[in-house]
Write a protein that holds these residues in place. Structure first.
Motif, PDB file in Angstrom:
ATOM      1  N   ASP A  61      47.737  50.290  47.373  1.00  0.00           N
ATOM      2  CA  ASP A  61      47.758  49.680  46.153  1.00  0.00           C
ATOM      3  C   ASP A  61      48.659  48.723  45.293  1.00  0.00           C
ATOM      4  O   ASP A  61      49.211  49.209  44.376  1.00  0.00           O
ATOM      5  CB  ASP A  61      49.089  51.601  46.871  1.00  0.00           C
ATOM      6  CG  ASP A  61      48.712  52.606  46.993  1.00  0.00           C
ATOM      7  OD1 ASP A  61      47.998  53.817  46.872  1.00  0.00           O
ATOM      8  OD2 ASP A  61      48.604  52.986  48.634  1.00  0.00           O
ATOM      9  N   VAL A  62      49.049  48.330  46.804  1.00  0.00           N
ATOM     10  CA  VAL A  62      50.191  47.539  46.198  1.00  0.00           C
ATOM     11  C   VAL A  62      49.103  46.216  47.207  1.00  0.00           C
ATOM     12  O   VAL A  62      48.888  46.117  48.576  1.00  0.00           O
ATOM     13  CB  VAL A  62      51.346  46.593  46.456  1.00  0.00           C
ATOM     14  CG1 VAL A  62      51.725  45.684  46.178  1.00  0.00           C
ATOM     15  CG2 VAL A  62      52.232  48.038  45.531  1.00  0.00           C
ATOM     16  N   LEU A  63      48.969  45.203  46.842  1.00  0.00           N
ATOM     17  CA  LEU A  63      48.417  43.864  47.066  1.00  0.00           C
ATOM     18  C   LEU A  63      49.726  42.773  46.826  1.00  0.00           C
ATOM     19  O   LEU A  63      49.994  42.257  45.827  1.00  0.00           O
ATOM     20  CB  LEU A  63      47.273  43.052  45.947  1.00  0.00           C
ATOM     21  CG  LEU A  63      46.281  42.468  46.966  1.00  0.00           C
ATOM     22  CD1 LEU A  63      45.670  42.269  48.365  1.00  0.00           C
ATOM     23  CD2 LEU A  63      45.413  41.217  45.774  1.00  0.00           C
ATOM     24  N   VAL A  64      49.973  42.041  48.195  1.00  0.00           N
ATOM     25  CA  VAL A  64      51.384  40.669  47.986  1.00  0.00           C
ATOM     26  C   VAL A  64      49.944  39.703  48.227  1.00  0.00           C
ATOM     27  O   VAL A  64      49.777  39.867  49.985  1.00  0.00           O
ATOM     28  CB  VAL A  64      52.410  41.421  49.282  1.00  0.00           C
ATOM     29  CG1 VAL A  64      52.580  40.428  49.166  1.00  0.00           C
ATOM     30  CG2 VAL A  64      52.451  43.178  49.348  1.00  0.00           C
ATOM     31  N   MET A  65      50.353  39.076  47.340  1.00  0.00           N
ATOM     32  CA  MET A  65      49.142  37.692  47.701  1.00  0.00           C
ATOM     33  C   MET A  65      50.528  36.664  47.060  1.00  0.00           C
ATOM     34  O   MET A  65      51.512  35.647  46.715  1.00  0.00           O
ATOM     35  CB  MET A  65      48.095  37.907  47.001  1.00  0.00           C
ATOM     36  CG  MET A  65      48.474  37.702  45.859  1.00  0.00           C
ATOM     37  SD  MET A  65      46.995  37.483  44.298  1.00  0.00           S
ATOM     38  CE  MET A  65      46.486  35.733  45.190  1.00  0.00           C
ATOM     39  N   ASP A  66      49.655  34.890  48.283  1.00  0.00           N
ATOM     40  CA  ASP A  66      50.178  34.086  48.107  1.00  0.00           C
ATOM     41  C   ASP A  66      49.417  33.629  46.918  1.00  0.00           C
ATOM     42  O   ASP A  66      48.481  33.741  46.495  1.00  0.00           O
ATOM     43  CB  ASP A  66      50.494  33.293  49.249  1.00  0.00           C
ATOM     44  CG  ASP A  66      51.383  31.738  49.544  1.00  0.00           C
ATOM     45  OD1 ASP A  66      51.383  31.846  48.143  1.00  0.00           O
ATOM     46  OD2 ASP A  66      51.503  31.833  50.026  1.00  0.00           O
ATOM     47  N   LEU A  67      50.146  32.233  46.593  1.00  0.00           N
ATOM     48  CA  LEU A  67      49.141  31.862  45.167  1.00  0.00           C
ATOM     49  C   LEU A  67      48.369  31.186  45.487  1.00  0.00           C
ATOM     50  O   LEU A  67      47.405  30.247  45.309  1.00  0.00           O
ATOM     51  CB  LEU A  67      50.712  31.639  44.317  1.00  0.00           C
ATOM     52  CG  LEU A  67      51.147  32.731  43.485  1.00  0.00           C
ATOM     53  CD1 LEU A  67      51.426  31.319  41.911  1.00  0.00           C
ATOM     54  CD2 LEU A  67      49.725  33.146  42.413  1.00  0.00           C
ATOM     55  N   SER A  68      49.110  29.873  47.023  1.00  0.00           N
ATOM     56  CA  SER A  68      48.326  28.800  47.844  1.00  0.00           C
ATOM     57  C   SER A  68      47.396  29.030  48.528  1.00  0.00           C
ATOM     58  O   SER A  68      47.730  29.706  49.028  1.00  0.00           O
ATOM     59  CB  SER A  68      49.529  27.754  48.366  1.00  0.00           C
ATOM     60  OG  SER A  68      49.899  27.649  46.755  1.00  0.00           O
ATOM     61  N   LEU A  69      46.288  29.208  47.984  1.00  0.00           N
ATOM     62  CA  LEU A  69      45.532  29.185  49.123  1.00  0.00           C
ATOM     63  C   LEU A  69      44.606  28.436  49.392  1.00  0.00           C
ATOM     64  O   LEU A  69      43.955  27.594  48.657  1.00  0.00           O
ATOM     65  CB  LEU A  69      44.708  30.893  48.579  1.00  0.00           C
ATOM     66  CG  LEU A  69      45.642  32.085  48.355  1.00  0.00           C
ATOM     67  CD1 LEU A  69      44.283  33.774  48.684  1.00  0.00           C
ATOM     68  CD2 LEU A  69      45.537  32.339  49.671  1.00  0.00           C
ATOM     69  N   ASP A  71      41.196  27.660  50.102  1.00  0.00           N
ATOM     70  CA  ASP A  71      39.968  28.276  49.062  1.00  0.00           C
ATOM     71  C   ASP A  71      39.947  28.850  47.966  1.00  0.00           C
ATOM     72  O   ASP A  71      39.007  28.921  47.009  1.00  0.00           O
ATOM     73  CB  ASP A  71      39.385  28.700  49.933  1.00  0.00           C
ATOM     74  CG  ASP A  71      39.446  30.263  50.048  1.00  0.00           C
ATOM     75  OD1 ASP A  71      40.152  30.637  50.223  1.00  0.00           O
ATOM     76  OD2 ASP A  71      38.594  30.750  50.365  1.00  0.00           O
ATOM     77  N   GLY A  72      40.797  28.485  47.298  1.00  0.00           N
ATOM     78  CA  GLY A  72      40.886  29.394  45.663  1.00  0.00           C
ATOM     79  C   GLY A  72      41.910  29.261  45.011  1.00  0.00           C
ATOM     80  O   GLY A  72      43.057  28.972  45.802  1.00  0.00           O
ATOM     81  N   ASP A  73      42.284  28.815  43.532  1.00  0.00           N
ATOM     82  CA  ASP A  73      43.456  29.030  43.025  1.00  0.00           C
ATOM     83  C   ASP A  73      44.393  30.684  43.161  1.00  0.00           C
ATOM     84  O   ASP A  73      43.242  31.741  42.643  1.00  0.00           O
ATOM     85  CB  ASP A  73      43.614  28.951  41.528  1.00  0.00           C
ATOM     86  CG  ASP A  73      44.562  29.134  41.248  1.00  0.00           C
ATOM     87  OD1 ASP A  73      45.407  29.640  40.629  1.00  0.00           O
ATOM     88  OD2 ASP A  73      44.691  27.674  40.354  1.00  0.00           O
ATOM     89  N   GLY A  74      45.024  31.061  43.771  1.00  0.00           N
ATOM     90  CA  GLY A  74      46.017  32.231  42.956  1.00  0.00           C
ATOM     91  C   GLY A  74      46.210  32.828  42.284  1.00  0.00           C
ATOM     92  O   GLY A  74      45.769  34.397  41.776  1.00  0.00           O
TER      93      GLY A  74
END
Length: 219
Positions: A61-69, A71-74
């Motif tokens: 229902d909700v994805l909580v994510m950091d922008l700094s990963l 292997d990829g740009d958030g």
């Protein structure tokens, strides 16, 4: 005749997925969020690759994510997730509070933005609002945006879009990555870079980064 009362229908659990490359951070937020009645952290993911694999089979229902990963740009990842699952509610949880980070995340489709310096209840409020389809910004994000309406204030020579491209290039993004991040074509991104070079009398991205550092726009 007396009509019997219907039993209240229990609300389905709110399914949350955490995306951060630090396991100890995810564990702390899991513990916090699962204290909320009816909330369940169904997955923890540590990279853009894991998110891409998760999208094939899972849902939440909700994805909580950091922008700094690692292997990829958030910001690119937000667009990718919403292209696959348009109804997904995304809350960004980041160390960055700059106006353009927030603007880019919301433009990409995020419903909420809180920083990792925020009080724990702000993340809870952000998830609750996102689950209702509402937008939520943390207090420090609102304060920063009030003080610094736009990081582009340090780039008066440029349009707001050019300033956005400038700052992404200054952070080390390639032109193609800039295009994917803000949802424009490579051709348009190259045109913006050419305009930036002409207006600021630059000849390379290295000179651009030096100028950004001199103006205090990047560290």
């Amino acid at each position: 005749m007396r009509i019997p009362l219907l039993d209240s229908v229990p609300m389905p659990p709110l399914r949350i997925v955490l995306v951060d490359d630090h396991p100890i951070v995810r564990a702390g937020f899991r513990q916090l969020l699962e204290m909320e009645p009816g909330w369940e952290v169904t997955d923890e993911l540590g990279s853009a690759r894991e998110v891409a694999a998760w999208l094939l089979t899972a849902a939440c229902d909700v994805l909580v994510m950091d922008l700094s990963l690692p292997d990829g740009d958030g910001l690119v990842l937000i667009r990718h997730v919403l292209a696959q699952k348009p109804g997904m509610a995304i809350v960004v949880m980041s160390m960055h509070d700059g106006a353009l980070y927030v603007q880019d995340a919301l433009s990409a489709g995020a419903r909420g933005y809180v920083t990792k310096r925020a009080a724990p209840d702000e993340l809870v409020d952000a998830i609750r609002a996102a689950g209702r389809g509402e937008r939520f910004l943390g207090k420090d994000v609102r304060a920063q945006n009030h003080e610094e309406t736009d990081e582009a204030a340090g780039l008066p020579e440029l349009t707001s879009r050019e300033a956005q491209v400038f700052l992404l290039l200054a952070r080390g993004h390639s032109v193609s990555r800039v295009a994917a991040t803000i949802g424009i074509s490579n051709k348009t991104a190259y045109a913006h870079r050419a305009n930036i070079y002409a207006k600021l009398h630059l000849q390379s991205d290295h000179q651009l980064r030096v100028l950004a550092e001199r103006r205090g726009l990047v560290s």
